[in-house]
Each structure stands twice: as C-alpha cells, then as structure tokens.
Scaffold this active site. Sequence first.
Site, PDB file in Angstrom:
ATOM      1  N   TRP A  95      34.004  33.922  37.641  1.00  0.00           N
ATOM      2  CA  TRP A  95      33.562  33.182  36.339  1.00  0.00           C
ATOM      3  C   TRP A  95      34.493  32.444  35.816  1.00  0.00           C
ATOM      4  CZ3 TRP A  95      33.163  35.834  30.825  1.00  0.00           C
ATOM      5  CH2 TRP A  95      34.318  36.209  30.752  1.00  0.00           C
ATOM      6  N   ASP A  96      35.681  31.968  36.089  1.00  0.00           N
ATOM      7  CA  ASP A  96      36.706  31.203  35.436  1.00  0.00           C
ATOM      8  C   ASP A  96      36.206  29.998  35.303  1.00  0.00           C
ATOM      9  OD1 ASP A  96      39.579  32.867  36.445  1.00  0.00           O
ATOM     10  OD2 ASP A  96      37.725  33.193  37.465  1.00  0.00           O
ATOM     11  N   GLU A 136      36.524  45.029  32.566  1.00  0.00           N
ATOM     12  CA  GLU A 136      36.232  45.894  33.859  1.00  0.00           C
ATOM     13  C   GLU A 136      36.727  47.368  33.849  1.00  0.00           C
ATOM     14  OE1 GLU A 136      38.247  43.093  36.599  1.00  0.00           O
ATOM     15  OE2 GLU A 136      36.422  42.016  37.061  1.00  0.00           O
ATOM     16  N   LYS A 185      39.727  46.038  29.045  1.00  0.00           N
ATOM     17  CA  LYS A 185      40.850  45.234  29.919  1.00  0.00           C
ATOM     18  C   LYS A 185      41.060  44.031  29.131  1.00  0.00           C
ATOM     19  CE  LYS A 185      41.678  43.547  34.389  1.00  0.00           C
ATOM     20  NZ  LYS A 185      40.777  43.061  35.842  1.00  0.00           N
ATOM     21  N   GLN A 186      40.193  43.508  28.760  1.00  0.00           N
ATOM     22  CA  GLN A 186      40.314  42.084  28.207  1.00  0.00           C
ATOM     23  C   GLN A 186      38.907  41.824  27.194  1.00  0.00           C
ATOM     24  OE1 GLN A 186      38.614  41.280  32.253  1.00  0.00           O
ATOM     25  NE2 GLN A 186      38.525  39.026  31.307  1.00  0.00           N
TER      26      GLN A 186
END
Lengths: 917, 917
Positions: free
Chosen positions: A472-473, A611, A732-733
């Site tokens: 999805w960058d 994730e 995670k983010q």
Amino acid sequence: MVLATSARNAGALLASAGLGDVFDHVIDGQTALDRDVAGKPAPALPLEAVRRLEIPPARAMVIEESVTGVEACRRGGFGLVVGIDRDGRRDRLEAAGADVVVEDVSQLDIGLVITHPWLLVYEGFDPAHEGHREALTTVGNGYLATRGAAPEHRAGAVHYPGSYLAGVYNSLHSVVLDQESDDEHMVNIPDWLPLDLRIGDGGWWSAGGLSLRSERRTLDLKRAVLSREALLEDDAGRQLRLLQRRLVSMARPNLAALETVITPVGWSGGISIRSGCDTDVTNSNVPEDASLSSRHLGSVTAAASVDGPGIACLTVEARTVTSGIGIALALRTAVSGADGPAGSGIPEQLGGLHTHRFELSVNAGEPLTVLKTVAVASSRDHAIASPLTAARAALARAPGGFAALLAEHEAAWEILLEPFIIELDASSQAQLILNLHVFHLLQTLTTHTAELDAGVPARGLHGEGYRGHIFWDELFVLPVLNSRLPSLARELVDYRWRRLGAARDAARAAGLKGALFPWQSGSDGTEQTPKLLFNRRSGHWMPDYSRLQRHVGLAVAYNAWQYFEATQDRGWLTEHGAEIIVDVARLFASMAEFDPADDRFHLRGVMGPDEYHTGNPGDPGGGLNDNAYTNVMAAWVFDQAVWIMHSVRGFDMQELRARLLVTAAEIEAWEHLSRRMFVPFHGDGIISQFDGYAALRELDWEHYRRSYGLIERLDLILEAEGDSTNHYRLAKQADVLMLLYVLGEDQLIRFLARMGYAVTSAQMAATVDFYLARTAHGSTLSRVAHASVLAQRDPERAWAVFREALDADLDDTQGGTTSSGIHLGAMAGTIDVVQRSFAGLRITRDALDFAPRLPVELSRLDFQVRYRDQLLAVQLERDRLTVSAAPGDAAPVLVRVGTQRVLLKAGQEHEFLRKDR
Amino acid sequence: MVLATSARNAGALLASAGLGDVFDHVIDGQTALDRDVAGKPAPALPLEAVRRLEIPPARAMVIEESVTGVEACRRGGFGLVVGIDRDGRRDRLEAAGADVVVEDVSQLDIGLVITHPWLLVYEGFDPAHEGHREALTTVGNGYLATRGAAPEHRAGAVHYPGSYLAGVYNSLHSVVLDQESDDEHMVNIPDWLPLDLRIGDGGWWSAGGLSLRSERRTLDLKRAVLSREALLEDDAGRQLRLLQRRLVSMARPNLAALETVITPVGWSGGISIRSGCDTDVTNSNVPEDASLSSRHLGSVTAAASVDGPGIACLTVEARTVTSGIGIALALRTAVSGADGPAGSGIPEQLGGLHTHRFELSVNAGEPLTVLKTVAVASSRDHAIASPLTAARAALARAPGGFAALLAEHEAAWEILLEPFIIELDASSQAQLILNLHVFHLLQTLTTHTAELDAGVPARGLHGEGYRGHIFWDELFVLPVLNSRLPSLARELVDYRWRRLGAARDAARAAGLKGALFPWQSGSDGTEQTPKLLFNRRSGHWMPDYSRLQRHVGLAVAYNAWQYFEATQDRGWLTEHGAEIIVDVARLFASMAEFDPADDRFHLRGVMGPDEYHTGNPGDPGGGLNDNAYTNVMAAWVFDQAVWIMHSVRGFDMQELRARLLVTAAEIEAWEHLSRRMFVPFHGDGIISQFDGYAALRELDWEHYRRSYGLIERLDLILEAEGDSTNHYRLAKQADVLMLLYVLGEDQLIRFLARMGYAVTSAQMAATVDFYLARTAHGSTLSRVAHASVLAQRDPERAWAVFREALDADLDDTQGGTTSSGIHLGAMAGTIDVVQRSFAGLRITRDALDFAPRLPVELSRLDFQVRYRDQLLAVQLERDRLTVSAAPGDAAPVLVRVGTQRVLLKAGQEHEFLRKDR
C-alpha cells in the site's frame, strides 16, 4: 556550521587542517570542559556549548567517541553526529545514532560531508555494511536499476550485484515445512557489471591478487552518477589508481554504462582486464528466503563477438521460467589508451560468467579507459521486434563515449529532478537525506515507469526484500508524484486498474462483491502474500496473516481520487478512476454487516495497518472486528463514491453507470453506509484501534527495552518467548493515527461528526498520546505518520521523529533490512511530511490549501508543486508563505491559506502573511 | 421505399408475396414498358419510371437481369441494385455493380435486405466469394478478431479461418528471386473455431459426409453477433438443423465464444461432434505472399483434459519464432442436451488439430447445444503472470452459457457503438454500408486496443493483406475517433510516439535530422515495406519503391495536432504530441534544399500518395521533386511547430524545449520554411502533382478502359505491357487533391497565399477537374478523398463518388483484395466524409466549425461528436443545423456555422438556420 566536540584532539586536529572556512565556530570540548562547563557530564557538553552560542543544534556537527555521547547528541538534535571508533565499537556507535563513524578524524572528509547535501560518500570498505551501501548507492531510471555493487565481485556473502527491471516477475515452486507454495519474485537479471583486473601474471583482483589501499564511493545525487576512486596494489607493491563511474541512463531507459579508468602508479608493464556478464544469477538477496527456489532464468544463451580493435561485444538472452518473459542484454566493452583503441578481447567462459579478456601493456601515469555499455530489453517493452533486436538497437543508438552518455543522462535527470527538489534550512545532513530520498524515489519511479504497467514496489528496484511486491506504499508515494508528475501517478494507479479483473475474482472467491485488491501484488494482481514468515530469532516459521489487511483497496481508491483532484482529469476519472472507487466501495459494502442493536455497520475479521494484531487473543489470524482505520476510510470511500455519482455529471458519467450497472439504490446504500459505519472508542473518547483493543493487557515496555535494546520487531521477540503481540496494547506502526495522517485532524473530526461521533480536539490529542506511547515502529512508515501527526500539535517533537524517519534507510534502523532494498514508502513519506505537514498542503475539491506548521528547527522551506496545469513555487518562512505561479497560459488556480484565498494566474506571485491568518 | 424492375415477373412475384407493406410503390417494368415508356431502351426504364414518381433513386430498389441494366441502374444512383443471375453471370453482374445477386427472386429476403440497415446477410454458399465474406463477417474487439469462417473447415483454397491479435507480429526469413529478406507479418494464431459433425458412422461434415441444403449467414451489426442458420443432410437423407452464433466479447477482450445448436429433423440416432483447436496454422491468406516463409508459430504444445460430464478443455501454448511472443489459448467445449450435460469428450489429435470427440444420441426435434468458449492471451498483455495463466483465468472468469456471455457483450458493444452511429435518410443499403464501416472500424480499434501499443492496421484485423502493417490510414481514421473516443485516438498516436526512436534512427541513417517514420510500420517502427511486389498479371516481381513516401510522417504530425485540438490535452501535447511534431518538422527541415534562384526550399527524391509515380520517366524509384502534397503539408507542419513553440506557454513547454534542445534559431528557420516551400504549378494556375508532371504524356484512358475493363491497377497493366505509369499524367489515387481533403479549400487557399502563391477559387476548381479526370482509383482511399473534394463544389457528383467509396469493400471493387482484409482507411474515410464534408465539421483552434454541404440525395443527417469534454448531438437538415449538448458539468464550447457563433453550455441546444448563413 558549528563544530562541537568532546573527543580527544578532534577539534584541534580539524582546526589545524585549515577548516576555518568550513565552520563558523569550533568548540573543542576537552578545552571547553576544563574552562567552561566543568562538572557537567561529558556527553552533554557539546549540546550545552552550542546552546550558549544560541545556534540551533541542527546547524552543528558533533564528534563523539562514546556510545552514550553519540546517543545524547542524537537526542540533542545535532545536524551531524560523527562517531569515532577507537576500539571496534562501530556497530554500537551506529546503533546509537551516529551519522558517520570513522576510525580517525583524518578519515573524515569534512568538505564532502558538510558542504555537499547532494553527495552521499562512503569511505573505505566495510564488509558488514556492504549490502546496505549497495542498496543506497543503487542507480536506476524507473525501468532498470543496478545495485551499487563492486564490479569485480560476484554475488556472495558480502557482495550482491543485483539488477532489476520494473514489473518483471517470475513465480517458482518451493516446499517449505512440507508446505508447497508458488512464490512470485521480482527477477534478478544477468549481472552486466563484471570487470576484473590483474597486473602481469598475478592473481585477479576478484581472487585477492589486488587489494584495496583506499576507496571512496560517491553517489552524486545531482548528476545521478555513482563514482568510485580507489588505489589498488598487488603483492609486489605495484599500484593502480582506479576511477569508476556508472550511470543508468535517464535519457534512454534501456541503457547503462560503467566507465573504468586505470592508471599505473610509478610502473609500466602488462595488465589484464576481464569484462563481461554473469548469467549465473539467482534471487539470493534475502536470507529469510534462502530455503525457497531461486533460479528464475532459463534458456540462457550468450554470444560473444569482437567488433574491431579494442571492442568486444556480448549478447545474452534468457527467459524467466514460468512467466516466460524474454530478457536480452547487448553489452559492448571498449578499451582505449593514449593511442586510441587498445587490445583485442578474447572470449572466455567460466560457468555462467561470459567475458572478454584484454591483455594490454600500460605505461606509468598513462590512463587506460574501459567503457562498458549495456542495453537491456525485455519482452514486456513496447515497440520491439524482439528483446534481442531491441537491445541491439538500443546499444547501436547509444552515443559513443561516457561523456556523451553522461551529458544526455544528466540533462534528462535534471529535468526530472528539478520539480522535486525541496530545500530546507536544516542541517546539511537532513538536507542530504531528504535529497537521497528524492533521488531513490526517482530511481524507482520515472516517466519511463509510466510505460511499463508497473506499480510502486515497496523496496524500490534496489533489492529483493518483500520479493519486489507492491503493497500500500503508494499511499505515501503518490501525494509526492501527484503534485509534480501527475502523468506518472496516473499510470501507477492504472497498475491497479488493470488488475481489477483479478481483484474482482478475489472478491467473488471470498463471497464478496466489487474488487478485493491483494495485500501483496505482483504481475497479475493475484494475492502474493507469503503464507509463512521466518523468525530468525526463534528459528520458527510463523504464519503470515497480513493478507487480512483489506484496507489496501481503500488506499488505492484514495489515490485514484487524489489524482483526479490534483489534475481534474475527467476523462481518466470516468474511464478508469471511478471504476476503482466504485468497486472498492462495493467490496466494503458487501463486507459490512448491519447490527440493528446499534444501528451501525461492522467490518469483521480484518487487520488494520498494525500487523502485530492478527486476531483477538487466542485467535491468531482470525482477524479483528471494526478496525477504526478501515471503518473510517471505508466510510470515506463510500462518501467519495456517492459524491462522484451525484456531482460529476455528463454523458461520460452516464456511460460509466451503464458500464458498471450502478443503480440509484446502490448509491443510496453507500450514502447510508458513509454515515453509519461503526467506530470503536474507549476511555474518554479515545478511538480504539479495533473493537476489543481496550481489553488487552498493557506491555511492560521498559522491561522489553532493557532486555532487548531494539524492540521494533516485538512480534518476533514475543513469538520467540512463546507469547503473542495479539495479547497487548501495542502496535507495529501507526494504525488509528493513520487516519490523522491521511485525512488531517480537521477533516477527520468533521468526518466523524458526520458519522455521528462527536470527538473533540482534546479527545483527539488524547488519542494521539495514547498510541504514540504504544507504538514499536516495526515499520519504517510508522515514524512518517507520527511525524505528520505531531506536526499538527507538537512541532518540536515532530522534527525529532521526522529526523528519525529520515534516518531509517541511511542508518538501516530496521536491523539490516536495507541491504535487500530501500523502504520506498518511508522515503517518499518523509518528502510527503514536509509538504503535507510542515507546509500543510492539501489538495481539496476547489483549491490548493496550505496550513503551515513549520517545526522550530526550520525557518525556511522551498519547494514546487504542480497543481492542475500550473507549476507553483512555494516558499515558506516563519512569517510568510509565498506562492509564485510559473508563467504560461494555464488557467488560474485557487490557493487558500486559512481564510485567505487568492485566484492565482500564471506568472503571478502572492505573499500570504502570518498575521493575516 | 420503391421497387422498380424490368426483370421478367420479378415485380409481380414480389408483390404477390405480400410485400405491400415493405414498398410504397411497386413498378413492374415489363408492364410499364408496354404501357408508359415504350421505345426507351430497357435498362433506362426503372430510372425513368422512378423519376416520374419524383422520388430520389436512392430510395428505390431495382431488380435487373442484364449486365447493362445493372450498370445503368448503378449509375442511376439506386439505393439497392439486385441482379438476377439466370445464366451463371454472377461475376459480371457483381462487377457491373449489383449490390446483391440472386438466382431467383424468391431467394431475396426482402425483409432483411430492405428493412434492416443493421443486418448483413449472405444467403447460400458461394466458394468464389467465401474469402470476401469471411473478411466482411469478421468479429473482433480490438484485441482479438476472428474471420467469419465456417468452423467445420480448415484453411484451404476456399476457407481461411484466421484469427489475429492486435500488434502481434513476427518476422521470417525468405528468399525470393535470390533476394533475401526478413518480412514481418501480423501472426495468424491457432484457430479456435474447429467444430465438425457426423451422423452415425457416416463421413464427417468436413469430409463431405454432410452437405448444406441451405445456409444463411447474418452479421447483426447492432449486437456484434455473427449467426448462421443451415440445414444439413447426409447421403441417407437424414437432416440436421444447425444454428451457430459467435461473438468476440467486447466486455472481456480475451474472450470469444461459438455456440452451435443442432436439431435432428425427423430422425433419432447417433451423432458425433468434434470440437477443438487447429494449431497447424500458417500465414497463407495472401496469394502474392505464397513464396514467402509462412510458419510463424514455434514450440506449440497442447494439453487436453475432461472436466466433468459434457465438458472438455484444451490449452494451447505457442511462441512466435523470432519475436518470441507467447500466445496461449484456453478452450472449453460444453455439450448439453435436453437433460443437461451430455457425453464425454475423447481427446484426439490429427497433426496439429487437437480435438475432443463426443459420441451422442439425439432425438428428433430435440436440440443439442455445443458451446465453445475460448480465452486467448499473449505475452504482450498487461497484468499477467504468463499467457497460459492469463488465458486460464480469463476462461474461469467467463460467465457460463452463451446467453450470459452475449448479454455482457451486447451491453459493452452498445456503449462503444452508440456515439459512432450516423443516421442518413439515404437508402437502407447506403445506411447498411455506413453501419458496416462503423462496425468494422470498431471491431479493429476499441478501448481494448488502447492498452496494446498497437497502431491502425490498414486491413483491420480481418486478414493478412499488407501483412497487417500500419500505413498512413490513421489520417482517415483518427478524425472519426478523435471526435468520439479521444482516449483511443491518443493511444494510436502514441503508437507512433513510442517508435520515435526507430524513426530517429532511420533519419540518422539517411543523413537527416528528426524522425523519419516508415511507410509500413509493424512491431518496432522500422521500415517494413517489402522491396518487391508480385504482379499476377505479368508474373513479374516488380520493385516496390513506396517507402519513398516520406509524407507518412506529416500525417502522424497532423494527427497529433488534431488530437490536441479536439481535447486540449495539454499534458499529452507537452509530453508526447509536440515531440512528434518537432521531430517531423526537423526531418523536413533537414530534407529541404534551398535554391537561391527562386528563393524557395525544395524536397527532392520523394513520392506523393500516388504510388504510380516512383520517379521521373526513365528513373523509376528515383523519386520525384517537389510533390505538391508533401511540400504544402510540410509547410503546414512547420507552421504548426512554430505555433506550438510560440503560443503554448508554460513551464511544461519550457521543459519540452529543454528536453528536445529546441533553439530560437530553429523555430525561426521553421517559420521561414513554412512560408518559402516551393509549390509547382502548370497551365493557368493548376497545382502540379510534382515538378515535371506537366511534361508527362496523356494516357489514352478510353483505350485502356476498352482493353482491360477495370483499370484501377494501371501499374500492373502497364508493367505487363513493358510500359510504366511514370510516363503518364495519371494517378493511382488522390494526391494533389489530398490537400483539399485534409485542409479544406478555404484553408488551403489561405495557406498557399501565406506561402506567396495566389490561387483563385476558379484555379482550384480547374485543379480539381484536372485530377478528377486522371485518377485510376487504384486505392480505396482515392474515392474517399474525391467525394470529400466534390462535396465542396459538386454535391450531386459527390454523392455518386461517395456511394462508390461505400461499395469498395462490400463489393470488393479492388478485384478480390477484400478477402485478405477490409480497407480500414476507406471504411473510416466514408464516415469521415459524412462529418467532414457533408456536415463540414472541422476542429479549429478555438471552435468546432460546421460548413454543411448536404448532397441533394440527403435531406437529413444525425450524428454525435465529442468535442473537448462535451458530447454534441448534431442534426443536419436542408434548412437548419441543430446542435445539442448533453447535460453535464463540462465547460461550454464554441460552435461556429459560417458567421454564426454560439457558446454552447452542457444541456443546451442551438438551431442554426440556413437563411442566416
């Protein structure tokens, strides 16, 4: 620029080296320690000293020899932190945040490091970091990229000379843990670099017959040329000076060249040169993939020829074994000395290494030039009769001589680069990294890529990490391209549009409607996420559930819409863009389950961007209910789909509705969904990452930091402990905070209100704080999002996080992953943060909006934006924002800063003053 | 509609068949002859009778039995001329201009012929015309096309079941007359049609075991479906009724289907069905190419499988031998009877013919359905993992059952077709042919083509004539697409843009600058014009000099500009379009030689569109000096290049100039050239086709017409006589008059004046007359241009020539060439003539202009035009022109009719009255 140091003799040594004109001030810490700040702990000293000068630390360079000193200086926000490794602690110094580590101050080329924000320089050879350096010195042109590997070495434990073609994938069958799988990888093509040397009858350089006495590699970002100066010596002490330059031509996508100039130092005699191509390549760049099949090329053939004095040619043909993509290379080696062409190439073959050997005699001080020019073509190219004829034609078409190749390459690169340049008045180091990010973005994605039906590869064309797949960058990349090179952005979204068929199949197979884009996409848009993930820490293969991230389609739809907003390209919207948005809306409409109990729609069994949560405790891989990011973005897409259907009017929109069989009832359903998606909250109005998040346990962060140091990969750590990230309040983010990154706080609060959720700014602040404290930053994208979010409410902290985001690849902060490719989303994300968050730029339905929030470390920011058909130069200072439209005949555009609105015509300039805001 | 006939009993027979509601009047000639016009020669009678009724002949159908009668009626402008072949003179009747030839009036399906302008019907089987019919009943979707061949026959002297993929070429080595050559052809892919039948143990249909008792083939243009009704019978008199329908899906470019419904008539028993794919195909559609290598497919593999009751599957993979393009077919045969799936396919192989045989028992009156569905993919497709996986996925994705395939196909076809429909109040026959032309244009070029980097193939995807190459036909095709489907037009121009590299190479190789586009273009844009041309008349191979037609690049530049005018797509202009225009300008600037004697620039050694002049007398292939068409169009391109450089302003244009290194001096030189190109004249201001044309001898046209009948191919006739077309004042096709076609008379006169040549309208009229009298119409494009030119000054004659242009492919007027493909330029050209000449539509820099010149045979014309973002419905009548803009939110556009100008907003309508003009 100020130099502050507490390292022994460092200041004195540098000062005595005549660097008075480089530094405004030199503060020698040892002296200062004695005289001025005695009693303070040494590591804090340079910061203290700089503060006294009332100069922002970002404008100072510091030299430190202790790990704690480096850490303190990194925290202190110094522009450049140099570590001196006097006792083999390079790794620790680097881990602590040193920008550069040298063994001696004399190794520092201050001139280069400090004064050239466009030069990335590596001094000496460091086997432990070679892979990292190869990735960061990759040169490419959006069609072809070649890692910055040394031409004399073949792939092995230290060196990995990979070359990749955008969009060229192949799938191989493997058996891992008795599980069969077909895995698609971006293909490592034959290596065109090989160039070896020997003196007399001595051993070849590659075999240790020559050794490096010194080496400096310089990536010139402004010219897109990688050069290497080295001094070689054989056992008998005979020296050769070597200068290598290479480029992957921005003027001709199929072309690359490597020039080698060799000069004997103080001796004359015979040398041998071997130049050729290594066809015996595999995909072996990623240690975790070592147990997978790796030989992607079949039917490899090579043909050597000698085409006149000093000129040898080689053609190589290969075909990927399952995807059947033909790849051809046509390679010419031209050797010339003072008297013109020299020697005659003798064809040789060693396994898959096809070379020509030139036996030459050289005179002391007289340079010998070896120019390798290669043309690469594949069956995916347009306008070819065959890959081989295309490669031969491209080689024949190439101008002779490196200088001519370089001239047209530089001219093309300058045109591409120019609108992307962002100038900060931050430290040279920050500027350098931002430039490096722009550079690698534009090595991966260029006008040439627009012809290739290729997407946005998460790791660039710089290595084999993530198998070259598309994630999805583009959510982080396209904002930068939309506002500078919209025709490329359109083609990157079209990569998705062309795979709507596969995405529709996937939705159908899952019992859903619309289009289900895969979490990892490759050639044909089918799901390519591996089923297993190897944990080097535990030695276990862990299940990979990341395909549950349905939100990737929301990013695709968002990007399609943003491209339209930036360009008003109505033809594309009705022919392609709206198809994407409609089919993503349909997917989420069919996923949404209505619960009469709360009169809300719910999305169940999905994963958010984080994730580390794959399911509720005890149910790994089961997915989660009502991930806030997914639900809100789905509502946003529903709203957008409705807006398009109601507001874009005309025969073409009628045709679209007929083509997609969009009914009034369907539009009404989207409208309802856009207002009635469920969003979970906990505490006093804190948005929950998902339904049930609040019930998770808190992690003992301090314990894990103490035990493990770097805890970004908590998933691997906890799995090795027999525990699971699913049990804890961690991420995670950025996940919830992605909403703030994508939509901005104002729009998010308004949108939530429209959905029936009243969230105050204070509650939003609490939400931010809540997640900032619980994020492991296991993804490089995380700090990008956080920097952006902080810019809106805590500019000073924003800058520190931004600096950390900048460092991700340069310092390889993800624990050695950069060697298998850059993190393109994070690189582009840092550029995006500058324009989206520091300048506050947003493209809205009617205007180009700015809401500047310059961090205190910056006092000035210059960049360009293309908006509709205008090119705008933006200059942001503390007290003013100046927008200048380039001259021309494009229609005026509306620019808005707060309540000020100006209709800007081509050639006009407007200054927005802060007091008016 | 009126029926007039002098054929014995024809009128009475038809009238007695209850056709009173079809015809307004029935004039039985035999009766009329006795009563009304006795003494008049019979052939003129129907015309005379119709005149008395004061009805335009175009609205009348005539039935004639004599060749002279048919000729007279054709000249008389009847809407439909039916020939009755009572004595085996079908060929002569057709040559004389009969639209339909039947053996008996009862064979005429008046209903179909007269009342359905969307049905092309062929009754019975005619081996002599089978190839022609196959081409004209080809169905395609711009990606794949399949000739309308009978599925039971393989390729041979009569049948040619070719299928082609847009842009798929392969080159083969041949030796002809000791000359080696590599010739690139559009590749005939494996034939997916084969479907054979037999009754009991009898012989197979293909082997004569069944014979056709009756057959009707109907191409339904409105549904894009080819159907076939037939009655088969074996030696024992057992009959089978057969209904076949086929489509090439407009909804899914990779998909095609053939449904066969078989019903035993009055008997029950066993039948066998064989269904499969013929991989043993060659390129053998063109007799003249018989001595060339023809096997383009290598590494052919096939795999058969049985996938359940009544279902058999076959996959075929092949690779073109030199271009290396992978092609895969996935084919499913599903057999079902009254009780569901029937039989089990037994794999069989006969050479390259892979089939499944089904042994079934059938009951009288019970239909058995065989549905063949095929998916075709090639390695040139986007978004595939491999051709085979793509073909399999496309087949798996296809809806089951012919009805579902048809429904989505029809829906997609309707959307594509709708804006292209042009309604005339001419005869049904004229309307049918115009519809047929629209149909074949849109079988060849569609939104799917836009993804393929394919150009405009001169012969469609309908056969192997001209080897599938790309000529200058886009000059006739793009005006139609620009004004309806501009995104496709852009991609077709981009086919040229992507080949600028090859065109630049060609210019360089010729010692010139800029880009030299080839006369015949294929895969990679290198020159593909054969060096030899076979003259079947003389048995000689003649040199083919047509590559001297440098003017092809002028057409490319013109098209690039027209696309920009139609869309104002500025991004494309600066990124692609202007590159083409600049490089074509550069080519002609470098070709132009300055002669101080006349202060003019000259272009030497070229050929104009007229291919019958290859050099001055005695110098065949030497080229000509100052071809007027080339010189004036070059001046036009120079002018356009200057205009772009001066008038399109902005950063993007600056970038373009930097990229192409365009200097001010260069622009100044173009400006000078645009005014000082030489144009040759002779007589009293007649434009000479080239310098020296006036000195040529006059041809004795009457002699040649008498001696040869059809004299369109004077080149072959004269060569066979040992003479040469170079000696005479003649032309294969419009050459000077192309200037009037492309630029229009007003613009041409103004442009010549700007060049310093004062030409009066009377002189232009004399020029037109001069060339009209000397044109052999050896190209189908010729009549298109002439009809257009005549529309401006002689509308009645224009209509007659237009009708001749319409008939070109339907009647195969080029002497049997249509069997190897339609003439796409001529087909699109007839559509273009309607809008460009009859409605007088021109896209200018600021407005959409109309200058209606409706031929007397027409009183009404309806069509749609897309202009910028508006869709305009145009209705032209004798006394008014009504333009209605579709509702929507697109910006207003300026519409101009003479001195009247209206800024038309979306949703508005304006009526321009004739009296105001």
